[in-house]
Design a protein around this motif. Structure first.
Motif, PDB file in Angstrom:
ATOM      1  N   LYS A 180       3.736  -2.833   4.878  1.00 44.74           N
ATOM      2  CA  LYS A 180       3.508  -1.597   5.636  1.00 44.74           C
ATOM      3  C   LYS A 180       4.257  -1.581   6.971  1.00 44.74           C
ATOM      4  CE  LYS A 180      -0.505   0.461   5.279  1.00 44.74           C
ATOM      5  NZ  LYS A 180      -1.947   0.746   5.368  1.00 44.74           N
ATOM      6  N   GLY A 181       5.208  -2.513   7.131  1.00 49.61           N
ATOM      7  CA  GLY A 181       6.003  -2.551   8.356  1.00 49.61           C
ATOM      8  C   GLY A 181       5.231  -3.012   9.581  1.00 49.61           C
ATOM      9  N   ILE A 182       4.075  -3.643   9.385  1.00 50.35           N
ATOM     10  CA  ILE A 182       3.247  -4.101  10.507  1.00 50.35           C
ATOM     11  C   ILE A 182       3.509  -5.580  10.741  1.00 50.35           C
ATOM     12  CG2 ILE A 182       0.891  -4.416  11.353  1.00 50.35           C
ATOM     13  CD1 ILE A 182       0.149  -1.969   9.567  1.00 50.35           C
ATOM     14  N   ASP A 183       3.957  -5.909  11.930  1.00 51.36           N
ATOM     15  CA  ASP A 183       4.362  -7.269  12.272  1.00 51.36           C
ATOM     16  C   ASP A 183       3.212  -8.010  12.958  1.00 51.36           C
ATOM     17  OD1 ASP A 183       5.639  -9.595  12.935  1.00 51.36           O
ATOM     18  OD2 ASP A 183       7.117  -8.675  14.264  1.00 51.36           O
ATOM     19  N   ASP A 184       2.557  -8.886  12.216  1.00 55.77           N
ATOM     20  CA  ASP A 184       1.485  -9.726  12.754  1.00 55.77           C
ATOM     21  C   ASP A 184       1.913 -11.188  12.840  1.00 55.77           C
ATOM     22  OD1 ASP A 184      -0.304  -7.618  13.049  1.00 55.77           O
ATOM     23  OD2 ASP A 184      -1.241  -7.922  11.102  1.00 55.77           O
ATOM     24  N   ILE A 185       3.210 -11.430  12.869  1.00 56.94           N
ATOM     25  CA  ILE A 185       3.745 -12.783  12.908  1.00 56.94           C
ATOM     26  C   ILE A 185       3.836 -13.267  14.360  1.00 56.94           C
ATOM     27  CG2 ILE A 185       5.779 -14.217  12.378  1.00 56.94           C
ATOM     28  CD1 ILE A 185       4.117 -13.326   9.914  1.00 56.94           C
ATOM     29  N   SER A 244      -3.954  -8.269  12.332  1.00 50.64           N
ATOM     30  CA  SER A 244      -4.490  -7.135  13.091  1.00 50.64           C
ATOM     31  C   SER A 244      -5.269  -6.171  12.208  1.00 50.64           C
ATOM     32  CB  SER A 244      -3.344  -6.389  13.777  1.00 50.64           C
ATOM     33  OG  SER A 244      -2.484  -5.813  12.796  1.00 50.64           O
ATOM     34  N   GLY A 245      -5.362  -6.475  10.930  1.00 47.29           N
ATOM     35  CA  GLY A 245      -6.069  -5.569  10.021  1.00 47.29           C
ATOM     36  C   GLY A 245      -5.769  -5.943   8.586  1.00 47.29           C
ATOM     37  N   VAL A 246      -5.867  -4.963   7.726  1.00 46.95           N
ATOM     38  CA  VAL A 246      -5.656  -5.167   6.289  1.00 46.95           C
ATOM     39  C   VAL A 246      -4.681  -4.127   5.765  1.00 46.95           C
ATOM     40  CG1 VAL A 246      -7.929  -6.192   5.918  1.00 46.95           C
ATOM     41  CG2 VAL A 246      -7.660  -3.724   5.715  1.00 46.95           C
ATOM     42  N   SER A 247      -4.241  -4.335   4.540  1.00 52.01           N
ATOM     43  CA  SER A 247      -3.288  -3.410   3.935  1.00 52.01           C
ATOM     44  C   SER A 247      -3.947  -2.128   3.443  1.00 52.01           C
ATOM     45  CB  SER A 247      -2.597  -4.085   2.748  1.00 52.01           C
ATOM     46  OG  SER A 247      -3.552  -4.321   1.720  1.00 52.01           O
ATOM     47  N   SER A 248      -5.277  -2.169   3.244  1.00 48.69           N
ATOM     48  CA  SER A 248      -6.048  -1.027   2.725  1.00 48.69           C
ATOM     49  C   SER A 248      -5.647  -0.657   1.302  1.00 48.69           C
ATOM     50  CB  SER A 248      -5.938   0.190   3.655  1.00 48.69           C
ATOM     51  OG  SER A 248      -6.433  -0.136   4.935  1.00 48.69           O
ATOM     52  N   LEU A 249      -5.190  -1.641   0.534  1.00 47.64           N
ATOM     53  CA  LEU A 249      -4.809  -1.413  -0.858  1.00 47.64           C
ATOM     54  C   LEU A 249      -5.973  -1.654  -1.821  1.00 47.64           C
ATOM     55  CD1 LEU A 249      -1.330  -3.190  -0.952  1.00 47.64           C
ATOM     56  CD2 LEU A 249      -1.781  -0.729  -0.869  1.00 47.64           C
ATOM     57  N   ASP A 250      -7.039  -2.308  -1.346  1.00 43.97           N
ATOM     58  CA  ASP A 250      -8.149  -2.694  -2.215  1.00 43.97           C
ATOM     59  C   ASP A 250      -7.635  -3.411  -3.464  1.00 43.97           C
ATOM     60  OD1 ASP A 250     -10.050  -1.618  -0.461  1.00 43.97           O
ATOM     61  OD2 ASP A 250     -10.079   0.321  -1.474  1.00 43.97           O
ATOM     62  N   CYS A 251      -6.704  -4.345  -3.280  1.00 49.58           N
ATOM     63  CA  CYS A 251      -6.055  -5.025  -4.410  1.00 49.58           C
ATOM     64  C   CYS A 251      -6.896  -6.148  -5.001  1.00 49.58           C
ATOM     65  CB  CYS A 251      -4.684  -5.549  -3.996  1.00 49.58           C
ATOM     66  SG  CYS A 251      -4.753  -6.914  -2.805  1.00 49.58           S
ATOM     67  N   THR A 259     -13.040  -4.779  -2.239  1.00 49.92           N
ATOM     68  CA  THR A 259     -12.392  -3.806  -1.353  1.00 49.92           C
ATOM     69  C   THR A 259     -12.018  -4.475  -0.031  1.00 49.92           C
ATOM     70  OG1 THR A 259     -14.445  -3.095  -0.272  1.00 49.92           O
ATOM     71  CG2 THR A 259     -13.815  -1.917  -2.306  1.00 49.92           C
ATOM     72  N   CYS A 260     -11.091  -3.868   0.670  1.00 50.85           N
ATOM     73  CA  CYS A 260     -10.718  -4.357   2.000  1.00 50.85           C
ATOM     74  C   CYS A 260     -11.924  -4.276   2.934  1.00 50.85           C
ATOM     75  CB  CYS A 260      -9.557  -3.541   2.561  1.00 50.85           C
ATOM     76  SG  CYS A 260      -8.018  -3.679   1.623  1.00 50.85           S
ATOM     77  N   GLY A 284     -10.351 -17.443   8.140  1.00 50.58           N
ATOM     78  CA  GLY A 284     -10.238 -16.575   6.966  1.00 50.58           C
ATOM     79  C   GLY A 284     -11.601 -16.141   6.468  1.00 50.58           C
ATOM     80  N   PRO A 285     -11.643 -15.254   5.526  1.00 54.45           N
ATOM     81  CA  PRO A 285     -10.505 -14.754   4.759  1.00 54.45           C
ATOM     82  C   PRO A 285      -9.694 -13.721   5.550  1.00 54.45           C
ATOM     83  CG  PRO A 285     -12.492 -13.630   4.052  1.00 54.45           C
ATOM     84  CD  PRO A 285     -12.920 -14.655   5.068  1.00 54.45           C
ATOM     85  N   GLN A 286      -8.460 -13.567   5.094  1.00 53.88           N
ATOM     86  CA  GLN A 286      -7.547 -12.559   5.635  1.00 53.88           C
ATOM     87  C   GLN A 286      -6.993 -11.750   4.462  1.00 53.88           C
ATOM     88  OE1 GLN A 286      -7.275 -12.130   8.825  1.00 53.88           O
ATOM     89  NE2 GLN A 286      -8.065 -14.063   9.590  1.00 53.88           N
ATOM     90  N   CYS A 287      -6.378 -10.664   4.777  1.00 48.96           N
ATOM     91  CA  CYS A 287      -5.729  -9.826   3.771  1.00 48.96           C
ATOM     92  C   CYS A 287      -4.588 -10.617   3.118  1.00 48.96           C
ATOM     93  CB  CYS A 287      -5.186  -8.571   4.439  1.00 48.96           C
ATOM     94  SG  CYS A 287      -4.231  -7.494   3.352  1.00 48.96           S
ATOM     95  N   MET A 288      -4.551 -10.613   1.807  1.00 51.55           N
ATOM     96  CA  MET A 288      -3.525 -11.359   1.084  1.00 51.55           C
ATOM     97  C   MET A 288      -2.121 -10.841   1.402  1.00 51.55           C
ATOM     98  SD  MET A 288      -3.193 -13.905  -0.514  1.00 51.55           S
ATOM     99  CE  MET A 288      -3.109 -14.867  -1.938  1.00 51.55           C
TER     100      MET A 288
END
Length: 182
Positions: free
Chosen positions: A28-33, A83-90, A97-98, A113-117
């Motif tokens: 999603k172009g979000i840089d959390d690195i 900073s958050g999650v992808s909101s894909l509920d993958c 769900t996220c 963790g856990p963190q968004c995959m």
């Protein structure tokens, strides 16, 4: 005449390696690195913390990896501060769900963790890009969970999870053919 001046370039090349991590694609172009280049004193401190974590966790391979960090000419850390999650509920995080994953209490061990995959994938792509750039620049390297784990555990980096990438410019790659930890 300067004999063997190649180490003089390592600081600049390490920053180029971190540039590869920074510019790697992100979900999603979000840089959390989070990236950092340790100075020689911090490198020695990290090796000491890896030895300390080896005792805490009863993991002998951390001692071997600490020797590699001490022998490295430089080390960079690449981490994730989500900073958050992808909101894909993958479901890749293990939750349906996220929202469910975010409601779950975080566990702090070496990593938080856990963190968004998707965020973990971003970290993997950033670390892979950095390792590839190091190899492109003819700098020996090895991705070390152990260095990132110690850096996070002892709060040397403000990240939820991190990996270490020690760098070496020697006649032989010090990160392979390493003595056994048994």
């Amino acid at each position: 005449m300067k004999l063997n001046p190649e180490l003089e370039s390592l600081d600049t090349l390490a920053k180029i390696i971190l540039t590869a991590a920074r510019t790697a694609p992100k979900g999603k172009g979000i840089d959390d690195i989070v990236t950092c280049l340790l100075d020689p004193e911090e490198k020695a401190e990290l090796a000491g913390k890896m030895e300390e974590l080896s005792k805490i966790k009863s993991l002998k391979f951390l001692l071997r990896d600490a020797r590699n960090v001490r022998g490295a000419d430089a080390i960079v850390l690449i981490g994730l501060k989500a900073s958050g999650v992808s909101s894909l509920d993958c479901g890749a995080c293990g939750f349906a769900t996220c929202k469910e994953m975010l409601a779950h209490e975080k566990v702090q061990k070496e990593f938080l963790g856990p963190q968004c995959m998707i965020k973990y994938l971003d970290l993997g792509i950033a670390v892979g890009s950095a390792a590839a750039k190091a190899k492109d620049l003819c700098i020996d390297n090895r991705v070390l969970y152990s260095a990132g784990a110690a850096a996070c555990y002892f709060k040397m980096i403000d990240a939820d999870v991190a990996m270490g990438l020690p760098l070496s410019v020697k006649g032989k790659n010090i990160f392979f053919d390493r003595p056994s930890t048994r």
